[in-house]
Design a protein around this motif. Sequence first.
Motif, mmCIF file in Angstrom:
data_model
loop_
_atom_site.group_PDB
_atom_site.id
_atom_site.type_symbol
_atom_site.label_atom_id
_atom_site.label_comp_id
_atom_site.label_asym_id
_atom_site.label_seq_id
_atom_site.Cartn_x
_atom_site.Cartn_y
_atom_site.Cartn_z
ATOM 1 N N ALA A 1 0.890 -1.136 -0.040
ATOM 2 C CA ALA A 1 -0.015 -0.010 0.028
ATOM 3 C C ALA A 1 0.997 1.338 -0.023
ATOM 4 C CB ALA A 1 -0.866 0.143 1.195
ATOM 5 N N ILE B 1 -7.503 4.484 4.602
ATOM 6 C CA ILE B 1 -7.535 4.621 2.797
ATOM 7 C C ILE B 1 -8.165 5.769 2.326
ATOM 8 C CG2 ILE B 1 -8.237 3.280 1.035
ATOM 9 C CD1 ILE B 1 -9.058 0.867 2.936
ATOM 10 N N ILE C 1 -5.251 -6.263 0.965
ATOM 11 C CA ILE C 1 -4.886 -5.288 0.117
ATOM 12 C C ILE C 1 -5.805 -5.132 -0.982
ATOM 13 C CG2 ILE C 1 -3.239 -5.581 -2.027
ATOM 14 C CD1 ILE C 1 -0.978 -6.637 0.079
ATOM 15 N N VAL D 1 -8.180 -2.614 0.765
ATOM 16 C CA VAL D 1 -7.724 -1.234 0.234
ATOM 17 C C VAL D 1 -7.765 -0.825 -1.132
ATOM 18 C CG1 VAL D 1 -5.496 -0.022 0.319
ATOM 19 C CG2 VAL D 1 -6.056 -1.351 2.221
#
Length: 190
Positions: free
Chosen positions: A64, A81, A140, A143
């Motif tokens: 990220a 996020i 992930i 996200v």
Amino acid sequence: MSIFLLISGVIWLYALSVFKRAKLPAFYFIVGSVGLFFILFFFSKPYFIWIMARAVTFGVSLVAHPLNLATVYSDYGLIAINNGFNAITMSIDYECSGVIETAAFWALLAFYPMYQAKEKVVLALLGLLWMYVANVIRLILIVLIVHTFGVNYFFLAHSIIGRIVFYIFAVFFYYKVFTYGYLEKNKKKV
């Protein structure tokens, strides 16, 4: 430790000894696995959750951060996020850390009769690693979806897509360890 846990543990050990002496392997496996799961569940709360939450957020940060998808605070188990207009912060806790799934796998493996002790230790470590990687991939993906489509997609990403992906990984590993492992060991005996 509460008196309830102590009494429950003694009853569990006694039940295991009864099923072992009575040569009832199915009951031994079920009672053993369920009891060990609850023991791991209660004793994992203070430390194992903390370790897994930090480890998982660190794994997410490796992807990220370079891609600028989210800000990860590994020390606090938080993932922030931002998709440009809105932001959402995920707190990695007991449910999201993979502790429950790892404890369930360890409990089943501990009483599974097809493996020797050394094999069980290796499989337990592989299971921990597998669940960790699967959980990092799941987070992930969450996200990525929220960063791309916005915070309105958080529920879909977290509660549906993320869980489906994670459980596909988990079921595949369970199949390889329990079903496929059983078939392979029995094929060698024939």
